[in-house]
Design an enzyme around this catalytic site. Structure first.
Site, PDB file in Angstrom:
ATOM      1  CD  GLU A 605      -6.643  -5.413  -3.891  1.00 36.34           C
ATOM      2  OE1 GLU A 605      -7.651  -5.814  -4.471  1.00 36.34           O
ATOM      3  OE2 GLU A 605      -6.447  -5.545  -2.659  1.00 36.34           O
ATOM      4  N   GLY A 663      12.837  -1.378   2.569  1.00 31.58           N
ATOM      5  CA  GLY A 663      11.657  -0.765   1.942  1.00 31.58           C
ATOM      6  C   GLY A 663      10.343  -1.300   2.479  1.00 31.58           C
ATOM      7  CG  ASP A 677       0.546   1.166   7.728  1.00 32.59           C
ATOM      8  OD1 ASP A 677       0.169   1.994   6.891  1.00 32.59           O
ATOM      9  OD2 ASP A 677       0.897  -0.005   7.444  1.00 32.59           O
ATOM     10  CE  LYS A 681      -1.210  -1.714   5.430  1.00 38.02           C
ATOM     11  NZ  LYS A 681       0.035  -2.359   5.778  1.00 38.02           N
TER      12      LYS A 681
END
Ligand code: ADP
Ligand code: ASP
Ligand code: MG
Length: 814
Positions: A605, A663, A677, A681
């Site tokens: 998830e 982070g 990235d 997704k």
């Protein structure tokens, strides 16, 4: 009239014997027969000692000395000095006899079943003599009833059959003439000639049942070291708990399949007279214990207990000609029975081409010989194939009278085992439907018992075992979350969540009882071993724990490459690592189908939108028959953070660095800034929508100059971003001039996907996307005009860790 039996541990030490005395004293003045075992462990010592003597090993003398000391010490501790002399001389005479017999065995080098019975009988004879004197010294008037005289049997040594006619008469004649309290040795008996026989190992229970039935006792209690017959063997299943009530048949089945707390033949004599059996704990007499009686099924629990037998061998007899072989099964069982082989389970395929029996492994050779002889002709004519023998097996039985009233118990049993990668070698269901029995590999036994216990005794906690690679930002936060939440889950969700293995790129640490989370970092440093990913996986598989979950908190391709092997071991995988699902389509599909095939879960998830329920929502839409028309999304929390913080006058590189510190970026910030990235997704979203898609199918326009992308290290990359700062300044000032904000948007529409930096006008839902938020718009057949919107924090260790946590809990609750 009461009959009580105290087992080996109950009479094992002077302290324990004082507890026995208290229990007996509390029952007075009712007439009581008390059957006692040998002092705990003594029967085994006698056996070992005579085995040594029989092979001429002089060390039998040391064992014998140990047995002697055990009894003499008990007397010294238990009986006041002034009353010791009589019992000392009685015991010395018995021990001298025993010594003579052992010497005889040693000299002749032979231990016949008859002599073994004589030797083993000393255990109960010694203990009962000491106990009688102890009780008398304590003021309880007690007689010693000699079970060897009272219980008469045939000549089958080591497992004699009782002659009930003479035995019952002897008991009913003797007991009324004896004192109010009579102690009788368990296990021992004699044949018609008065030669000592025994009733089989564990037989003191049986002795007591024989007394109870003969005397029509009002109550019959077996006192042992556990608070009743448990839902499973407590040495194998920590969560086992006492069963309040069992029917005689249920107790019979459980004990037949290995619940050692009661010796199976015990039940028959009292069953005929319907005398209830109580199993009580000498060390916790106030505990209710278990009652075994006729009407025990008022409650709703339909599976009452689980039991198991180890050291099983399966004999498989197959052959195409078997159908025509007359009386085939009859001859097989006759051959085994004549060879005195106890058949524990039988299964036969309806085709009649094969028959499979489970026996104790000690009987393999005699069974093979018996079968070879019986079917000599058919074997030579090749109507029957040579006997197949499989060793290293165990039997697990699920028992309950009411099981037959419920459908699906077998299914539940098989799927619980299957989900944990335990394959079933054979299945048998008793025709009474009171038990379902499976044969499985013994190496899986403990795991199987625990899995089934958790599945059928729902009030019990479910233990989850996590193996985690990657304990940096996200992984470390996840561990802290587990630490905080452990007690809550334990209390309110009945989930016992343990981290059993952790590793970073250097070190790995395992503790099958669960790593102490108070100081996991320190322990990893001080006690950890050198990390090697495949070794980590091998150790996880070897530990063979139930409900294991592999959690990959890395962004590493090598670790992602391990998933398939892990799923094949029926171990579930949970990961925020996108590499596996975003690599080539075949890998993605293969992982999903492997998970399905091996009944493991593969949850990711957090691959999209961190902890936001993006994939579960999409999955629910698809499963319920909806179709995706279009997806529009801002999927990079890091890029969103960067463009929200990037204002004219601020250096772009400083914002990128800040995102890293907070982070929000991948360890390699280029993965975020290049748009890769985001491409991964949207690719995963498209695939989860049910379409075959590859990364190359996505059009991506990068806003980062090629020179920046060509750098090797993060430092070089930062330096290059600084050099090209005017490119970024221009992007932001152009957007501001048009009253727009910059967002990296991923779009999937009419089968085409793209990722790129867009200037978003004020009236667009993406305009006011704060901080590190993500937003996904799903346009579907059902959500046509107004899309289904999911929005919220889409990056950061806390939210990612809580998404991983949610996946783990989904598995725990499945
Ligand atoms: P005793 O010496 O009192 O006869 P046993 O050692 O023969 O006692 O039997 C008691 C032991 O049986 C317990 O200590 C327990 O470890 C073991 N046991 C195995 N299965 C079960 C079960 N289902 N319920 C209770 N005890 C069991
Ligand atoms: N002492 C015997 C045995 O250990 C009988 C018993 O304790 O039930 O097998
Ligand atoms: Mg026992």
């Amino acid at each position: 009239m009461k009959v009580l039996k105290f087992g080996g541990t109950s009479v094992g030490t002077p302290d324990n014997l004082r507890k026995v005395k208290d229990i007996l004293a509390a029952g007075q003045p009712e007439k009581t027969v008390c059957v006692v075992s040998a002092l705990g462990g003594v029967t085994n010592l006698l056996h070992a000692c005579s085995d040594l003597a029989a092979v001429g090993d002089e060390s039998y003398e040391a064992s014998l000395a140990q047995i002697e000391a055990r009894h003499l010490d008990t007397i010294k501790e238990l009986i006041p000095v002034k009353s010791q002399s009589v019992i000392f001389s009685k015991i010395r005479i018995l021990l001298n006899d025993l010594e003579d017999i052992m010497k005889g065995i040693y000299l002749i080098r032979e231990l016949s079943p008859k002599t073994l019975d004589k030797v083993l009988s000393f255990g109960e004879i010694l203990s009962s003599n000491i106990i009688v004197d102890f009780l008398n010294a304590e003021g309880l008037k007690t007689d010693l009833g000699d079970s060897r005289v009272l219980i008469k049997t045939d000549n089958i040594h080591n497992n004699a059959n009782v002659d009930f006619a003479s035995t019952n008469k002897n008991i009913t004649d003797y007991i009324p003439t004896a004192a109010n309290l009579v102690v009788c040795p368990g296990f021992v008996s004699s044949n018609a000639e008065g030669v000592t026989t025994t009733l089989g190992r564990g037989g003191s229970d049986y002795t007591a049942a024989i007394f109870a039935a003969a005397l029509d006792a009002d109550s019959f209690e077996i006192w042992t070291d556990v608070s009743g017959m448990m839902t499973s063997d407590p040495r194998q299943v920590a969560a086992a708990h006492p069963i309040e009530k069992l029917s005689f048949q249920e107790a019979l089945e459980l004990s037949h399949f290995g619940a050692k707390v009661i010796y199976p033949p015990t039940i028959q004599p009292v069953l005929d007279k319907k005398i209830p059996i109580k199993i009580k704990n000498t060390f916790a007499p106030e505990d209710a214990g278990t009652t075994i009686c006729e009407d025990a099924n008022g409650d709703k629990q339909f599976v009452k207990g689980l039991s198991s037998v180890s050291d099983i061998a399966l004999l498989n007899l197959t052959g195409s000609g078997m159908v025509g072989v007359p009386k085939f099964s009859f001859r097989l069982f006759k051959a085994l029975s004549e060879a005195k082989v106890n058949v524990i389970i039988i299964t036969q395929a309806s085709s009649e081409h094969s028959i499979c029996v489970g026996i104790d492994k000690k009987d393999i050779e005699i069974s093979q010989a018996a079968i070879a002889e019986e079917f000599q002709l058919e074997l030579s004519l090749r109507k029957i194939d040579p006997l197949e023998v499989e060793t290293g097996m165990a039997i697990v039985a699920l028992v309950g009278d009411k099981m037959r009233e419920h459908v699906g118990i077998g299914g539940q049993m098989f799927s619980a085992l299957g989900e944990n990668g335990i394959s079933i070698k054979a299945i048998a269901q008793g025709s009474s439907e009171r038990n379902i029995t499976v044969v499985l590999e013994e190496k899986h036994l403990s795991k199987a018992l625990n899995v089934l216990h958790e599945s059928f005794f729902l009030s019990q906690r479910k233990r989850m075992n996590l193996f985690m690679i990657g304990i940096g930002n996200v992984g470390g936060t996840f561990i802290e979350q587990i630490k905080k939440q452990y007690n809550y889950l334990d209390e309110f969700e009945n989930v016992d969540l343990r981290i059993v293995g952790i590793a970073n790129s250097r070190q790995m640490l395992f503790d099958i009882d669960g790593i102490d989370l108070a100081d996991w970092k320190g322990q990893l440093e001080s006690k950890g071993e050198k990390m090697a990913p495949q070794v980590f996986v091998d150790k996880m598989v070897e530990s063979n724990l139930r409900n294991s979950i592999f959690v990959d908190n890395t962004a590493n391709a090598e670790i992602a490459g391990l998933y398939e092997g892990i799923l094949r071991k029926s171990i579930s995988v949970v990961t925020p690592n996108k590499i596996a699902c975003a690599s080539d389509y075949d890998t993605y599909v293969n992982l999903k189908s492997t998970a399905r095939e091996y009944q493991a879960k593969f949850y990711y998830e957090t691959n999209v939108g961190a902890g936001l329920p993006v994939l579960t929502t999409l999955g629910d839409l698809i499963k319920s028959g909806d179709k995706i028309q279009k997806i529009q999304a801002v999927l990079s929390g890091s890029l969103n953070f960067i463009f929200n913080s990037f204002k004219p006058g601020v250096k772009f590189v400083d914002v990128v660095k800040q995102a890293g510190v907070e982070g929000y970026t991948e360890p390699d910030p280029k993965i975020d800034l290049s748009g890769v990235d985001v491409m991964r997704k949207i690719l995963i979203l498209i695939r989860e929508s049910g379409l075959k898609f590859e990364l190359d199918d996505i059009v991506s326009e990068s806003f980062i100059p090629a020179a920046c992308m060509d750098t090797k290290t993060n430092d070089e990359f930062y330096a290059s971003l600084e050099q090209h700062d005017e490119v970024f300044q221009k992007l932001v000032s152009d957007a501001e001039a048009k009253n727009c904000r910059l967002k990296v948007v991923a779009t999937f529409d009419k089968g085409k996907a793209s990722v790129g930096l867009q200037e978003i006008p004020k009236d667009h839902p993406f305009y006011i996307l704060e901080g590190k938020d993500n937003i996904v718009l799903f346009y579907t057949n059902r959500y046509q005009d107004q899309p289904l919107v999911i929005k919220g924090a889409g990056a950061g260790a806390e939210v990612t860790a809580s998404g991983i946590f949610a996946d783990v809990m989904r598995i725990a609750n499945s």
